[in-house]
Each structure stands twice: as structure tokens, then as C-alpha cells.
Design an enzyme around this catalytic site. Structure first.
Site, PDB file in Angstrom:
ATOM      1  N   CYS A 114      47.328  29.321  25.052  1.00  0.00           N
ATOM      2  CA  CYS A 114      46.691  30.396  24.271  1.00  0.00           C
ATOM      3  C   CYS A 114      47.175  30.427  22.823  1.00  0.00           C
ATOM      4  CB  CYS A 114      46.918  31.743  24.942  1.00  0.00           C
ATOM      5  SG  CYS A 114      46.193  31.822  26.583  1.00  0.00           S
ATOM      6  N   HIS A 251      45.226  37.109  19.369  1.00  0.00           N
ATOM      7  CA  HIS A 251      44.740  36.478  20.597  1.00  0.00           C
ATOM      8  C   HIS A 251      44.193  37.579  21.494  1.00  0.00           C
ATOM      9  CE1 HIS A 251      44.327  34.255  24.191  1.00  0.00           C
ATOM     10  NE2 HIS A 251      45.421  34.703  24.783  1.00  0.00           N
ATOM     11  N   ASN A 281      39.557  36.599  27.977  1.00  0.00           N
ATOM     12  CA  ASN A 281      40.586  35.731  27.388  1.00  0.00           C
ATOM     13  C   ASN A 281      40.068  34.293  27.380  1.00  0.00           C
ATOM     14  OD1 ASN A 281      42.826  34.182  26.807  1.00  0.00           O
ATOM     15  ND2 ASN A 281      44.214  35.305  28.156  1.00  0.00           N
TER      16      ASN A 281
HETATM   17  O1  UT7 Z   1      46.582  34.574  27.370  1.00  0.00           O
HETATM   18  C1  UT7 Z   1      47.839  34.295  27.855  1.00  0.00           C
HETATM   19  C2  UT7 Z   1      48.633  35.495  27.902  1.00  0.00           C
HETATM   20  N1  UT7 Z   1      48.245  36.320  29.010  1.00  0.00           N
HETATM   21  C3  UT7 Z   1      48.352  37.601  28.918  1.00  0.00           C
HETATM   22  O2  UT7 Z   1      48.695  38.088  27.872  1.00  0.00           O
HETATM   23  C4  UT7 Z   1      48.146  38.453  30.138  1.00  0.00           C
HETATM   24  C5  UT7 Z   1      49.277  39.428  30.268  1.00  0.00           C
HETATM   25  N2  UT7 Z   1      49.175  40.329  31.378  1.00  0.00           N
HETATM   26  C6  UT7 Z   1      48.204  41.268  31.508  1.00  0.00           C
HETATM   27  O3  UT7 Z   1      47.273  41.325  30.724  1.00  0.00           O
HETATM   28  C7  UT7 Z   1      48.328  42.277  32.605  1.00  0.00           C
HETATM   29  O4  UT7 Z   1      49.611  42.168  33.203  1.00  0.00           O
HETATM   30  C8  UT7 Z   1      47.242  42.121  33.709  1.00  0.00           C
HETATM   31  C9  UT7 Z   1      45.869  42.584  33.173  1.00  0.00           C
HETATM   32  C10 UT7 Z   1      47.177  40.703  34.178  1.00  0.00           C
HETATM   33  C11 UT7 Z   1      47.582  43.032  34.895  1.00  0.00           C
HETATM   34  O5  UT7 Z   1      47.784  44.376  34.489  1.00  0.00           O
HETATM   35  P1  UT7 Z   1      49.070  45.172  35.014  1.00  0.00           P
HETATM   36  O6  UT7 Z   1      48.938  46.557  34.527  1.00  0.00           O
HETATM   37  O7  UT7 Z   1      50.284  44.409  34.606  1.00  0.00           O
HETATM   38  O8  UT7 Z   1      48.845  45.176  36.584  1.00  0.00           O
HETATM   39  P2  UT7 Z   1      49.759  44.548  37.726  1.00  0.00           P
HETATM   40  O9  UT7 Z   1      49.742  43.089  37.678  1.00  0.00           O
HETATM   41  O10 UT7 Z   1      51.078  45.246  37.738  1.00  0.00           O
HETATM   42  O11 UT7 Z   1      48.957  45.039  39.004  1.00  0.00           O
HETATM   43  C12 UT7 Z   1      48.827  46.439  39.325  1.00  0.00           C
HETATM   44  C13 UT7 Z   1      48.074  46.534  40.615  1.00  0.00           C
HETATM   45  C14 UT7 Z   1      48.654  45.666  41.721  1.00  0.00           C
HETATM   46  O12 UT7 Z   1      48.578  46.380  42.937  1.00  0.00           O
HETATM   47  P3  UT7 Z   1      49.874  47.116  43.555  1.00  0.00           P
HETATM   48  O13 UT7 Z   1      50.881  46.017  43.758  1.00  0.00           O
HETATM   49  O14 UT7 Z   1      50.304  48.107  42.497  1.00  0.00           O
HETATM   50  O15 UT7 Z   1      49.341  47.739  44.788  1.00  0.00           O
HETATM   51  C15 UT7 Z   1      47.715  44.481  41.786  1.00  0.00           C
HETATM   52  O16 UT7 Z   1      47.666  43.885  43.055  1.00  0.00           O
HETATM   53  O17 UT7 Z   1      46.707  46.096  40.443  1.00  0.00           O
HETATM   54  C16 UT7 Z   1      46.400  45.127  41.448  1.00  0.00           C
HETATM   55  N3  UT7 Z   1      45.412  44.198  40.907  1.00  0.00           N
HETATM   56  C17 UT7 Z   1      44.094  44.444  40.918  1.00  0.00           C
HETATM   57  N4  UT7 Z   1      43.377  45.475  41.404  1.00  0.00           N
HETATM   58  C18 UT7 Z   1      42.058  45.436  41.250  1.00  0.00           C
HETATM   59  C19 UT7 Z   1      45.631  43.005  40.287  1.00  0.00           C
HETATM   60  N5  UT7 Z   1      44.458  42.479  39.909  1.00  0.00           N
HETATM   61  C20 UT7 Z   1      43.485  43.347  40.286  1.00  0.00           C
HETATM   62  C21 UT7 Z   1      42.091  43.360  40.168  1.00  0.00           C
HETATM   63  N6  UT7 Z   1      41.418  44.418  40.651  1.00  0.00           N
HETATM   64  N7  UT7 Z   1      41.400  42.359  39.551  1.00  0.00           N
END
Ligand code: UT7
Length: 324
Positions: A114, A251, A281
Site C-alpha cells: 500500500c 492512502h 482500499n
Molecule cells: O492498506 C493496508 C493497511 N490496512 C489498513 O490500514 C487496515 C487497518 N485495519 C482496519 O482498517 C480495521 O482494523 C478493520 C476495518 C480491518 C477492522 O475494524 P476493527 O474496528 O479493528 O474491528 P475488529 O477487527 O476488532 O473486529 C471487531 C469485530 C470482531 O468480532 P468480535 O471478535 O468483536 O466478536 C470481528 O470478528 O467485528 C467482526 N468483523 C466483522 N463483522 C461484520 C470483522 N469483519 C467483519 C465484517 N462484518 N466484515
């Protein structure tokens, strides 16, 4: 006088197929609401089955040439930032070179995920400042839809396909921050973090293309910290601060990262080019896409000071300060 790499033209291409968040609700335990609130993404473009990264890149390159009023004969080099090349080799850049009918000069790919476009811009700037090239086409092009695990809801809803291109041309400046062109670059990587964002396949290890794997929370934490740091460092090297910036062109991975970084830099969101809602992204393509779309919206004008910043797999991150 100081040699500067000045922006001469910009262009982009997005594949025709638009996929709204709701489409993922049919196959995954997810919702439009979750995707919007956690990432800011509303839709993304996916390449057609017979459409490759070099196709997207060549379209964007032609748009940039038209914008610059240049012919392919005017270019000295092509650099493509991509992690999703058509083939293991040759480079996408040489494929674009062939597609444009360019038989002179040189072309190569840069792979910094990225952060790829930031790295490619820094390379192009160095070539121009060193006098090795006068005009360089810098492209970010990706088909991340090809490396998604469609059963992994934590990643496959976040990425999209597209390409953007910028043409840089050697110009003369006074050597201070009032010059047009690239004014500062700041690059970093730290391979200790390679396991938080990677693809689980490759030529030498598995003989397969593999799928993207990400520990989103970890990447998020690094992004918020490192993006503001690198942007500050680049600005500080010029004696500038957030107050001097007309536009941040970040980005486009997650609106929450974009907002947190802008806040740390003291820049209000109406001075941040935002395309994440429409593109998702697109990895190395996201910044040149945002530059081209931002310019088309009338957000970016000649003479304005722009900071671009990105982070991705590696981890690799960096920033560029340029005056449009
Ligand atoms: O381009 C390269 C760089 N990449 C990035 O910058 C990405 C960086 N990370 C992010 O943007 C965020 O961490 C995400 C968008 C990927 C995730 O957001 P988050 O607030 O960090 O959520 P999380 O991973 O902590 O997940 C929260 C909950 C989890 O459930 P539990 O464990 O709390 O029950 C996940 O299983 O959301 C769940 N979850 C989803 N739920 C519905 C994860 N993906 C999904 C989904 N739909 N698609």
C-alpha cells in the site's frame, strides 16, 4: 537553481463493475452498516475476469498523457507500483510500455504494497533529480480482488481494484518550499511486522498466488502512529507544519485512520481528499486515484501544497510533500 520533479499530468481508471457493500450480505455474515462504520467503505470496483493489472495501468497512463498534453515519445521511464502483477515477470511496467507503443527508455515495478506509490514517487523523483530521466510516468495499479479469500469477512470487504497515474517532469526551482514539484520524501520499513499483513502464497515459497491475511487491529494501531510521524518528518525537513498544507491525500484504507491522522496533524477533514467510500482500499493505486479524482472535483489546484502518506505490508510506510 534546483531541479524539481513537477507534476505535469494525472489520470485514472476504474473497472466498470461496481460492488456495493450489500452484495457481501448475500454470502457472508456481514452488513453494509458494519462495513461503513468500521471502514467508511460503501462500494468498490472489481476488474472483469479478462481484465488485468496492466490493462488498468495502461488506461490510467493514457489518461495521464492526455491530461499532460504529451505523447509517449516524451516519456523517459515508466514505474508501476503494484503487488498484483499480471505475471511473476515481466514487470507490469514493461507491459504498459508495450501497450503504449513505447520502444525507448526503461520501465520497472516497485513493490511496497500500500506504500508502493509513495515509494515509486520517491524513486521517480530521485531519477529526475539525478538527471537520469526528464519525464517519468508513475503508476499505481492493482487487482486485489484476485488475492482475496472470499470466505474471510475481515478482509474481503475492504479491498478494490483500480489504477492511477502521474507524470513528473524535470523543472527548475529556487530550492525552497515555494517551488512547484516534489519538495520532500520520507520512507520507512520494518520487517519485524511482516506477519500482521501478508499474502500466504508466492513463487518461491508455495508456487501459488496466495490470499491476503491481515490482523486489522494491529495494522490500524501502527497506521495511526506511523502515518502522522512520517508526514511530520517530511514537513519538518522543509520548516513547514500542518497549518501550511492545502490537502492531505492519504492512502485510502479506512476513514477512521484517515481522520485520526489528519487530527494528529492538525488538519481539518475538509482539507483531506477522501475517496475510500467509493473505491475501498486499492493498495498502491489508492493515492494516484485520489489525486486524479480530487483534481477532477476541483479540490487540487496548481500551487497548492499536498502531503501524501501511506502504510502497508512490510510494514512499509512513507510520505511525500509536493507543490502541485
Ligand atoms: O492498506 C493496508 C493497511 N490496512 C489498513 O490500514 C487496515 C487497518 N485495519 C482496519 O482498517 C480495521 O482494523 C478493520 C476495518 C480491518 C477492522 O475494524 P476493527 O474496528 O479493528 O474491528 P475488529 O477487527 O476488532 O473486529 C471487531 C469485530 C470482531 O468480532 P468480535 O471478535 O468483536 O466478536 C470481528 O470478528 O467485528 C467482526 N468483523 C466483522 N463483522 C461484520 C470483522 N469483519 C467483519 C465484517 N462484518 N466484515
Amino acid at each position: 537553481m534546483t531541479t524539481r520533479a513537477v507534476v505535469k499530468g494525472v489520470g485514472h481508471y476504474l473497472p466498470a463493475r461496481i460492488v456495493p457493500n450489500s452484495e457481501f450480505e448475500e454470502t457472508l455474515d456481514t452488513s453494509d452498516e458494519w462495513i461503513r462504520t468500521r471502514s467508511g467503505i460503501e462500494r468498490r470496483h472489481f476488474a472483469a475476469e479478462d481484465e488485468t493489472t496492466s490493462d488498468l495501468a495502461a488506461h490510467a497512463a493514457r489518461a495521464a498523457l492526455a491530461d499532460a498534453g504529451l505523447e509517449v515519445e516524451d516519456l523517459d521511464a515508466i514505474i508501476v507500483a503494484t503487488s498484483t502483477p499480471d505475471l511473476t515477470f515481466p514487470s507490469v511496467a514493461t507491459m504498459v510500455q508495450e501497450r503504449l507503443g513505447m520502444t525507448h527508455g526503461f520501465a520497472f515495478d516497485v513493490q511496497a504494497v500500500c506504500a508502493g506509490f509513495v515509494y515509486a514517487l520517491a524513486n521517480a523523483n530521485a531519477l529526475i533529480v539525478a538527471g537520469q530521466a526528464k519525464r517519468v510516468m508513475v503508476i499505481g495499479a492493482e487487482t486485489f480482488s484476485r488475492i482475496m479469500d472470499w470466505t474471510d469477512r475481515s478482509t474481503c470487504v475492504l479491498f478494490g481494484d483500480g489504477a492511477g497515474a502521474l507524470i513528473l517532469e524535470a523543472g527548475e526551482g529556487k530550492g525552497d518550499a515555494s517551488d512547484r514539484g516534489i519538495l520532500a520524501t520520507d520512507l520507512h520499513s520494518d520487517g519485524r511486522f511482516r506477519d500482521i499483513l501478508f499474502v500466504d502464497g508466492g513463487v518461491s515459497k508455495t508456487g501459488t498466488a496466495g490470499h491476503l491475511r491481515m490482523h486489522g487491529k494491529e495494522v490500524f494501531r501502527h497506521a495511526v502512529e506511523k502515518l502522522a510521524q512520517t508526514a511530520h518528518a517530511a514537513l519538518e525537513s522543509l520548516g513547514l507544519s500542518g497549518d501550511d498544507i492545502d490537502w492531505i491525500v492519504p492512502h485510502q484504507a479506512n476513514i477512521r485512520i484517515i481522520t485520526a491522522t489528519a487530527r494528529k496533524m492538525g488538519v481539518p477533514m475538509d482539507r483531506v481528499v477522501q475517496t475510500v467510500a467509493d473505491h475501498g482500499n486499492t493498495s498502491a493505486a489508492s493515492i494516484p486515484l485520489a489525486l486524479s479524482v480530487g483534481r477532477a472535483r476541483g479540490q487540487i489546484k496548481p500551487g497548492e501544497l499536498i502531503v501524501i502518506e501511506a502504510i502497508g505490508g512490510g510494514l512499509a510506510w512513507g510520505s511525500v510533500v509536493l507543490r502541485w
